[in-house]
Design a protein around this motif. Structure first.
Motif, short mmCIF file in Angstrom:
data_model
loop_
_atom_site.label_atom_id
_atom_site.label_comp_id
_atom_site.label_asym_id
_atom_site.label_seq_id
_atom_site.Cartn_x
_atom_site.Cartn_y
_atom_site.Cartn_z
N GLY A 80 -7.29 15.29 -0.60
CA GLY A 80 -6.34 14.53 -1.40
C GLY A 80 -6.63 13.05 -1.35
O GLY A 80 -7.41 12.58 -0.52
N ARG A 81 -5.99 12.31 -2.21
CA ARG A 81 -6.25 10.87 -2.30
C ARG A 81 -5.01 10.04 -1.97
O ARG A 81 -4.87 8.91 -2.40
CB ARG A 81 -6.75 10.51 -3.72
N ASP A 82 -4.12 10.58 -1.17
CA ASP A 82 -2.91 9.86 -0.79
C ASP A 82 -3.10 9.18 0.57
O ASP A 82 -4.09 9.41 1.27
CB ASP A 82 -1.72 10.83 -0.73
N ARG A 83 -2.16 8.35 0.94
CA ARG A 83 -2.28 7.57 2.17
C ARG A 83 -2.24 8.46 3.41
O ARG A 83 -2.92 8.18 4.39
CB ARG A 83 -1.17 6.52 2.21
N ALA A 141 -14.67 3.76 -5.16
CA ALA A 141 -15.05 4.84 -6.09
C ALA A 141 -14.29 6.13 -5.82
O ALA A 141 -14.11 6.94 -6.73
CB ALA A 141 -16.55 5.11 -5.97
N SER A 142 -13.81 6.32 -4.60
CA SER A 142 -13.18 7.59 -4.23
C SER A 142 -11.77 7.76 -4.74
O SER A 142 -11.28 8.88 -4.84
CB SER A 142 -13.16 7.73 -2.70
N GLY A 143 -11.10 6.66 -5.05
CA GLY A 143 -9.73 6.77 -5.53
C GLY A 143 -8.69 6.76 -4.42
O GLY A 143 -7.50 6.99 -4.67
N VAL A 189 -2.96 -0.40 4.32
CA VAL A 189 -3.29 0.21 3.02
C VAL A 189 -2.03 0.35 2.17
O VAL A 189 -1.15 1.15 2.49
CB VAL A 189 -3.96 1.59 3.22
N ALA A 190 -1.95 -0.43 1.10
CA ALA A 190 -0.79 -0.38 0.22
C ALA A 190 -0.84 0.88 -0.64
O ALA A 190 -1.91 1.31 -1.07
CB ALA A 190 -0.76 -1.61 -0.67
N GLU A 191 0.32 1.46 -0.84
CA GLU A 191 0.41 2.59 -1.78
C GLU A 191 0.17 2.05 -3.19
O GLU A 191 0.57 0.93 -3.51
CB GLU A 191 1.80 3.24 -1.71
N PRO A 192 -0.47 2.84 -4.02
CA PRO A 192 -0.68 2.37 -5.41
C PRO A 192 0.65 2.24 -6.13
O PRO A 192 1.60 2.97 -5.85
CB PRO A 192 -1.56 3.46 -6.03
N GLU A 193 0.68 1.27 -7.03
CA GLU A 193 1.89 1.08 -7.83
C GLU A 193 2.06 2.28 -8.77
O GLU A 193 1.07 2.78 -9.31
CB GLU A 193 1.76 -0.20 -8.69
N PRO A 194 3.30 2.74 -8.95
CA PRO A 194 3.49 3.88 -9.87
C PRO A 194 3.14 3.46 -11.31
O PRO A 194 3.33 2.31 -11.69
CB PRO A 194 4.99 4.22 -9.73
N GLU A 195 2.65 4.43 -12.04
CA GLU A 195 2.30 4.19 -13.45
C GLU A 195 3.59 3.92 -14.24
O GLU A 195 4.59 4.60 -14.04
CB GLU A 195 1.61 5.43 -14.03
N PRO A 196 3.58 2.93 -15.13
CA PRO A 196 4.77 2.70 -15.96
C PRO A 196 4.98 3.89 -16.90
O PRO A 196 4.04 4.48 -17.37
CB PRO A 196 4.45 1.43 -16.75
N ARG A 197 6.25 4.20 -17.13
CA ARG A 197 6.56 5.34 -18.01
C ARG A 197 6.57 4.96 -19.44
O ARG A 197 6.83 3.97 -19.91
CB ARG A 197 7.90 5.94 -17.61
#
Length: 197
Positions: A80-83, A141-143, A189-197
């Motif tokens: 997975g690519r989560d923290r 590159a890994s995301g 490591v900051a969590e990625p910002e959520p995608e705007p809806r």
């Protein structure tokens, strides 16, 4: 014949790593390497031009042996690519590096010796810079979450944790070590910002 020579050279460099870890850079002699590798006296001097050559090849070999094997690389590619997954991978990395105790201690000895040997410093600086750049490029590159600065900060933080584990292993238990890795990942490591809806 070339393959046998390559195997002998690798065995001599591995012996040099053991000597460095046990006796320090001052104890690294061709005779000590021959003895550690259980080969006739004079063998190492046939494979290395001088002590600096042996030191630099030992440093390169440590990095080579610290690389994950193919199975581990494939597992990381499909993880997975989560923290949380990233923290797990960092715990495994610290464990893997710590398990090659003599290699990491030899690398520390090489770093200290590089303060006195400009050519070794040049070689190690290049190798460490390549390692930093490769880790940053792979991470981007890994995301995985986090940016290039987070990768560098984690490298610095985890390297010192590994030094602590190898030189003073009773300071932190393995559970504390894992908790510290988790905390480092969570804070750096900051969590990625959520995608705007």
């Amino acid at each position: 014949m070339a393959r046998r020579n390559d195997q002998r050279r690798a065995a001599l460099v591995d012996a040099a790593i053991e000597v460095l870890a046990r006796d320090g850079a001052r104890g690294l002699t061709f005779r000590a390497v021959d003895k550690e590798a259980a080969v006739p006296t004079g063998t190492a001097s046939n494979y290395f031009t001088d002590r600096d050559d042996l030191l630099t090849q030992a440093g390169a070999r440590v990095y080579e042996r610290l690389q994950p094997d193919d199975a581990e690389s494939r597992r990381v590619e499909t993880a997975g690519r989560d923290r949380e997954t990233y923290a797990q991978l960092m715990r495994e990395l610290v464990g893997r590096v710590s398990s090659f105790r003599t290699g990491y201690l030899a690398l520390l000895e090489l770093r200290l010796e590089a303060t006195r040997r400009p050519e070794l410093r040049r070689v190690l600086t290049g190798r460490v810079r390549e390692d930093v750049d490769a880790n940053v490029a792979y991470h981007v590159a890994s995301g995985f979450p986090g940016d290039a600065t987070a990768v560098k900060l984690l490298m610095l933080t985890l390297n010192w944790l590994i030094v602590e584990q190898l030189t003073l292993p009773d300071v932190f238990s393995e559970a504390e070590r894992d908790a510290l890795v988790d905390a480092a990942v969570a804070r750096i490591v900051a969590e990625p910002e959520p995608e705007p809806r």
